[in-house]
Design an enzyme around this catalytic site. Structure first.
Site, PDB file in Angstrom:
ATOM      1  N   LYS A   1     -36.191 -43.772 -59.558  1.00 36.10           N
ATOM      2  CA  LYS A   1     -35.011 -44.639 -59.396  1.00 36.10           C
ATOM      3  C   LYS A   1     -33.853 -43.873 -58.738  1.00 36.10           C
ATOM      4  O   LYS A   1     -33.251 -44.356 -57.782  1.00 36.10           O
ATOM      5  CB  LYS A   1     -34.589 -45.227 -60.755  1.00 36.10           C
ATOM      6  CG  LYS A   1     -35.676 -46.121 -61.358  1.00 36.10           C
ATOM      7  CD  LYS A   1     -35.224 -46.819 -62.618  1.00 36.10           C
ATOM      8  CE  LYS A   1     -35.062 -45.910 -63.805  1.00 36.10           C
ATOM      9  NZ  LYS A   1     -36.324 -45.235 -64.201  1.00 36.10           N
ATOM     10  N   THR A   2     -33.586 -42.680 -59.257  1.00 38.87           N
ATOM     11  CA  THR A   2     -32.496 -41.885 -58.671  1.00 38.87           C
ATOM     12  C   THR A   2     -32.825 -41.552 -57.218  1.00 38.87           C
ATOM     13  O   THR A   2     -31.967 -41.622 -56.333  1.00 38.87           O
ATOM     14  CB  THR A   2     -32.313 -40.578 -59.484  1.00 38.87           C
ATOM     15  OG1 THR A   2     -32.140 -40.939 -60.852  1.00 38.87           O
ATOM     16  CG2 THR A   2     -31.129 -39.774 -59.014  1.00 38.87           C
TER      17      THR A   2
ATOM     18  N   ASP B   1     -26.696 -44.985 -63.240  1.00 40.17           N
ATOM     19  CA  ASP B   1     -27.951 -44.809 -63.963  1.00 40.17           C
ATOM     20  C   ASP B   1     -27.768 -45.381 -65.370  1.00 40.17           C
ATOM     21  O   ASP B   1     -26.633 -45.424 -65.874  1.00 40.17           O
ATOM     22  CB  ASP B   1     -28.261 -43.299 -64.041  1.00 40.17           C
ATOM     23  CG  ASP B   1     -29.731 -43.029 -64.281  1.00 40.17           C
ATOM     24  OD1 ASP B   1     -30.513 -43.993 -64.360  1.00 40.17           O
ATOM     25  OD2 ASP B   1     -30.098 -41.849 -64.396  1.00 40.17           O
TER      26      ASP B   1
ATOM     27  N   THR C   1     -33.971 -48.675 -67.604  1.00 36.04           N
ATOM     28  CA  THR C   1     -35.314 -48.720 -68.172  1.00 36.04           C
ATOM     29  C   THR C   1     -35.471 -50.018 -68.965  1.00 36.04           C
ATOM     30  O   THR C   1     -36.544 -50.314 -69.462  1.00 36.04           O
ATOM     31  CB  THR C   1     -35.537 -47.524 -69.126  1.00 36.04           C
ATOM     32  OG1 THR C   1     -34.422 -47.459 -70.017  1.00 36.04           O
ATOM     33  CG2 THR C   1     -35.654 -46.224 -68.379  1.00 36.04           C
TER      34      THR C   1
ATOM     35  N   ARG D   1     -42.415 -37.419 -61.867  1.00 30.97           N
ATOM     36  CA  ARG D   1     -41.663 -36.314 -62.487  1.00 30.97           C
ATOM     37  C   ARG D   1     -42.598 -35.423 -63.287  1.00 30.97           C
ATOM     38  O   ARG D   1     -42.500 -34.194 -63.240  1.00 30.97           O
ATOM     39  CB  ARG D   1     -40.556 -36.855 -63.402  1.00 30.97           C
ATOM     40  CG  ARG D   1     -39.929 -35.748 -64.250  1.00 30.97           C
ATOM     41  CD  ARG D   1     -38.710 -36.178 -65.014  1.00 30.97           C
ATOM     42  NE  ARG D   1     -37.655 -36.554 -64.116  1.00 30.97           N
ATOM     43  CZ  ARG D   1     -36.809 -37.547 -64.333  1.00 30.97           C
ATOM     44  NH1 ARG D   1     -36.899 -38.260 -65.428  1.00 30.97           N
ATOM     45  NH2 ARG D   1     -35.878 -37.818 -63.471  1.00 30.97           N
TER      46      ARG D   1
HETATM   47  N1  LIG Z   1     -42.355 -41.909 -54.764  1.00 31.34           N
HETATM   48  C1  LIG Z   1     -42.136 -40.618 -54.894  1.00 31.34           C
HETATM   49  N2  LIG Z   1     -42.623 -39.750 -53.995  1.00 31.34           N
HETATM   50  C2  LIG Z   1     -42.438 -38.426 -54.155  1.00 31.34           C
HETATM   51  N3  LIG Z   1     -41.754 -37.867 -55.188  1.00 31.34           N
HETATM   52  C3  LIG Z   1     -41.230 -38.694 -56.083  1.00 31.34           C
HETATM   53  C4  LIG Z   1     -41.384 -40.098 -55.984  1.00 31.34           C
HETATM   54  N4  LIG Z   1     -40.756 -40.677 -57.027  1.00 31.34           N
HETATM   55  C5  LIG Z   1     -40.241 -39.682 -57.747  1.00 31.34           C
HETATM   56  N5  LIG Z   1     -40.517 -38.492 -57.184  1.00 31.34           N
HETATM   57  C6  LIG Z   1     -40.131 -37.194 -57.717  1.00 31.34           C
HETATM   58  O1  LIG Z   1     -40.077 -37.321 -59.140  1.00 31.34           O
HETATM   59  C7  LIG Z   1     -38.900 -36.741 -59.650  1.00 31.34           C
HETATM   60  C8  LIG Z   1     -38.191 -37.745 -60.546  1.00 31.34           C
HETATM   61  O2  LIG Z   1     -37.689 -38.806 -59.778  1.00 31.34           O
HETATM   62  P1  LIG Z   1     -36.312 -39.540 -60.141  1.00 31.34           P
HETATM   63  O3  LIG Z   1     -35.321 -38.570 -60.711  1.00 31.34           O
HETATM   64  O4  LIG Z   1     -35.910 -40.308 -58.952  1.00 31.34           O
HETATM   65  O5  LIG Z   1     -36.793 -40.507 -61.287  1.00 31.34           O
HETATM   66  P2  LIG Z   1     -35.962 -41.609 -62.080  1.00 31.34           P
HETATM   67  O6  LIG Z   1     -36.826 -42.836 -62.146  1.00 31.34           O
HETATM   68  O7  LIG Z   1     -34.591 -41.749 -61.534  1.00 31.34           O
HETATM   69  O8  LIG Z   1     -35.908 -41.032 -63.498  1.00 31.34           O
HETATM   70  P3  LIG Z   1     -34.707 -41.183 -64.522  1.00 31.34           P
HETATM   71  O9  LIG Z   1     -34.375 -42.627 -64.563  1.00 31.34           O
HETATM   72  O10 LIG Z   1     -35.340 -40.646 -65.768  1.00 31.34           O
HETATM   73  O11 LIG Z   1     -33.630 -40.302 -63.948  1.00 31.34           O
HETATM   74  C9  LIG Z   1     -38.114 -36.266 -58.449  1.00 31.34           C
HETATM   75  O12 LIG Z   1     -38.306 -34.877 -58.339  1.00 31.34           O
HETATM   76  C10 LIG Z   1     -38.741 -36.868 -57.240  1.00 31.34           C
HETATM   77  O13 LIG Z   1     -38.824 -35.929 -56.213  1.00 31.34           O
END
Ligand SMILES: Nc1ncnc2c1ncn2[C@@H]1O[C@H](COP(=O)(O)OP(=O)(O)OP(=O)(O)O)[C@@H](O)[C@H]1O
Length: 344
Positions: free
Chosen positions: A68-69, A113, A162, A221
């Site tokens: 998401k981030t 977030d 979430t 992640r």
């Molecule tokens: N589709 C993707 N392709 C490559 N790497 C990804 C992808 N999605 C996530 N990642 C990697 O996974 C890690 C976590 O992603 P991110 O922080 O965006 O998750 P999030 O859903 O925002 O989690 P949270 O809500 O817990 O912060 C990052 O290091 C990112 O590089």
């Protein structure tokens, strides 16, 4: 975070945050998987660019660690706009939000977030800001208080949650697009891992990548985190040339107690509770949460979606029920009136 919580999709240490930052894809083309969401976002961004307007507000919903981030950063990058980052827990008063909104530059992307954890008074301020790019600020107190309108620069809100179900309808309705992120399948996780291995300059073969991809809870992640531990293992126990093979992968994952299905401590605690204490269920969410000493929200938004996805539990109107696969995964003989996927 303790590095032992290796399969917890939520926690991030500082070292891990820096590592994640380096691995984050910067464009939609580099972003692996979520094909439907990528296509939808691409269309939305292109249309906005053609009309030279700020893209619609976007809600990103899904379990932690699915990107998401990363997507919020990509939205800003692809539309060539600056990005401001905040989070629901940091917005405890309407004033906190007013300070952020009033300082946005024209066209800025505002990422919030955990938007479901924002204060109620701030939510109400956000409705007007999203719709009319305007807020009303209360000046003074009691009978003499007056509301002063303040115009804002146009902005794009990207909210991440979430728990989309916890957002009040008026807020949810003001997003022009809601993206539901799904767990990644194994070929997609293999792509995420191959890309990360290249960036880490780690030489690792396809069977080793596949082994990690099968044990990372469908979550990039966690995939990246396991890869780091495998790299450590290869460095310490290998020949020192940065090569990881299947034996190193299996040994590292065993050392960190990563289950063959990638279940983490909490997943296992929940499953053990359903199977042994409640004879396979059905058991209600709150009872389950109290039994494992965790918040119902965490069980519902982090643990349950994955256990349902891999077919270890099903949700029924009477509660959560273990499947036949769950009994066999934990090496137990089925007890009680359990249901199987076929019975539902
Ligand atoms: N589709 C993707 N392709 C490559 N790497 C990804 C992808 N999605 C996530 N990642 C990697 O996974 C890690 C976590 O992603 P991110 O922080 O965006 O998750 P999030 O859903 O925002 O989690 P949270 O809500 O817990 O912060 C990052 O290091 C990112 O590089």
């Amino acid at each position: 975070m303790s590095e032992v919580d290796i399969t917890n999709p939520e926690l991030s240490s500082e070292a891990e945050l820096a590592f994640e930052g380096a691995l984050r894809p910067r464009t939609l083309d580099e972003f692996v998987g979520q094909t439907r969401v990528r296509g939808q976002l691409q269309l939305l961004l292109r249309a906005a660019a053609m009309q030279q307007r700020t893209p619609d507000h976007i809600l990103l919903a899904g379990p932690p660690g699915l990107g998401k981030t990363t997507l919020a950063m990509i939205v800003a990058h692809e539309s060539g706009r600056p990005l401001r980052m905040s989070s629901g827990p940091a917005v405890q008063h309407a004033g906190d939000l007013a300070a952020i909104l009033s300082s946005l530059v024209p066209g800025e992307v505002l990422f919030i977030d955990e938007i479901h954890r924002m204060a109620r008074s701030a939510e109400e301020m956000l409705y007007l800001a999203m719709e009319d790019f305007r807020i009303d600020i209360m000046v003074g107190k009691g009978a003499g208080a007056t509301s002063v309108p303040l115009d804002l620069s146009p902005f794009t809100l990207v909210g991440a949650t979430t728990r989309a179900g916890l957002l009040p309808n008026p807020l949810r309705d003001r997003f022009g697009f809601t993206a539901h992120l799904e767990f990644y399948d194994e070929p997609e996780l293999q792509q995420v891992l191959s890309r990360a291995a290249r960036m880490l300059e780690l030489s690792i073969d396809a069977p080793s990548i596949a082994e990690i991809a099968g044990r990372c809870r469908g979550t990039p992640r966690i995939a990246n985190r396991l890869l780091r531990r495998v790299r450590d293992y290869a460095l310490v126990h290998g020949s020192g040339d940065g090569v990881a093979d299947l034996a190193a992968v299996r040994a590292a994952l065993e050392l960190y107690d990563v289950d063959p299905l990638g279940l983490d401590r909490l997943d296992r605690a929940v499953m053990q509770m359903i199977l042994t204490r409640f004879d396979g269920g059905p058991v209600g969410l709150n009872t389950l949460a109290v039994s494992v000493g965790e918040e119902a929200e965490t069980i519902e938004s982090v643990v349950e979606p994955f256990l349902v996805r891999i077919g270890l539990i099903t949700r029924t109107p009477r509660g959560r029920v273990a499947t036949r696969e769950a009994w066999s995964h934990f090496g137990l003989a089925p007890r009680g009136g359990h249901l199987t996927l076929d019975d539902l």
